[in-house]
Scaffold this active site. Sequence first.
Site, PDB file in Angstrom:
ATOM      1  N   ARG A  58       0.824  -1.221   0.000  1.00  0.00           N
ATOM      2  CA  ARG A  58       0.000   0.000   0.000  1.00  0.00           C
ATOM      3  C   ARG A  58       0.851   1.262   0.000  1.00  0.00           C
ATOM      4  O   ARG A  58       0.393   2.338  -0.415  1.00  0.00           O
ATOM      5  CB  ARG A  58      -0.977  -0.008   1.182  1.00  0.00           C
ATOM      6  CG  ARG A  58      -2.153  -0.972   0.973  1.00  0.00           C
ATOM      7  CD  ARG A  58      -3.219  -0.786   2.042  1.00  0.00           C
ATOM      8  NE  ARG A  58      -2.690  -1.076   3.356  1.00  0.00           N
ATOM      9  CZ  ARG A  58      -2.821  -2.235   4.007  1.00  0.00           C
ATOM     10  NH1 ARG A  58      -3.503  -3.214   3.456  1.00  0.00           N
ATOM     11  NH2 ARG A  58      -2.290  -2.393   5.181  1.00  0.00           N
ATOM     12  N   GLU A  95       4.570 -10.237  16.502  1.00  0.00           N
ATOM     13  CA  GLU A  95       4.019 -10.793  17.744  1.00  0.00           C
ATOM     14  C   GLU A  95       4.370 -12.279  17.824  1.00  0.00           C
ATOM     15  O   GLU A  95       4.799 -12.766  18.867  1.00  0.00           O
ATOM     16  CB  GLU A  95       2.507 -10.579  17.754  1.00  0.00           C
ATOM     17  CG  GLU A  95       1.872 -10.737  19.120  1.00  0.00           C
ATOM     18  CD  GLU A  95       0.361 -10.498  19.072  1.00  0.00           C
ATOM     19  OE1 GLU A  95      -0.276 -10.688  20.105  1.00  0.00           O
ATOM     20  OE2 GLU A  95      -0.162 -10.141  17.982  1.00  0.00           O
TER      21      GLU A  95
END
Lengths: 173, 173
Positions: A58, A95
């Site tokens: 993006r 994570e």
Amino acid sequence: MDLEKLIRDIPGFPKEGIVFKDITTLLMDKDGFKQTLEELYNLASGKGITKVVGIESRGFIFGGALAEKLDTGFVPVRKPGKLPYKKISESYELEYGTDTIEIHEDAINPGDKVLLHDDLLATGGTMEAACKLIEKLGGEVVQISFLIELTFLKGRNRLEKYDVHSLINYDSE
Amino acid sequence: MDLEKLIRDIPGFPKEGIVFKDITTLLMDKDGFKQTLEELYNLASGKGITKVVGIESRGFIFGGALAEKLDTGFVPVRKPGKLPYKKISESYELEYGTDTIEIHEDAINPGDKVLLHDDLLATGGTMEAACKLIEKLGGEVVQISFLIELTFLKGRNRLEKYDVHSLINYDSE
């Protein structure tokens, strides 16, 4: 125009508990698109920038347009396996697990003044790794810009030595 | 400037027997970048285009810049699982297996006049599927533009009912 009104919340994407900030509603609005680009351009103009680096994928959308307006070349930072020529890579922690980004080794010349652009600042891991890539090649990170910043994730802390700008800030999910 | 001189051949990428056309050498050249965008813009201006649709992910680079110059919104066509909102999809055949692309169902309004852009026309499968997506949503494909066309793969045959343009043509590998 309040750009934040053009962002769409998508609860539960990409997984339970996340509220995704969907920028496609801003992109398809011609006035929103134009204003966003103008604001990003105004932040970066007059700083002697010689290359705009966009982060896949993006970050390519406004990154290419910024390169044209700033009269610079454009450089993509990509996910592994996408760039065909000699490249360097940098890994960063997620994570769960790690991720890697790459840049062509001839994409930045020593002394290049670089604007790094992506759509979203979350934990900052990707952008921190992108800065390392630029600096390994001898470039100077003059500015980092984002369309959106999730300030509650404190990604800005990882980028504190840089000039970081975001057009839209969210203080909470 | 001869844009073709800014394209780099990478033999053997992504696999043996393929000569990959690397556009990053054009992108990072500020004059090459500007000229490319100007040529793509000149092809599309004055045609009443209301939306620019870029194909993930290299189609985003000039696609976003074209949206700004044409004063339209920008719409991404993406690989599966990337778009967060309600969407429609279209599959197409590859040499081995199939691939799928998606678009948000609110991205195109009936009557929208669409410029579709991607960096490379090879066999034409992706772009043919993208045209179907636009038409399913009631849009009109006014023009399709590519930076590069591999004419020996005859992808243009699959797009023969459209106005198709490419800036750089390769007649053989």
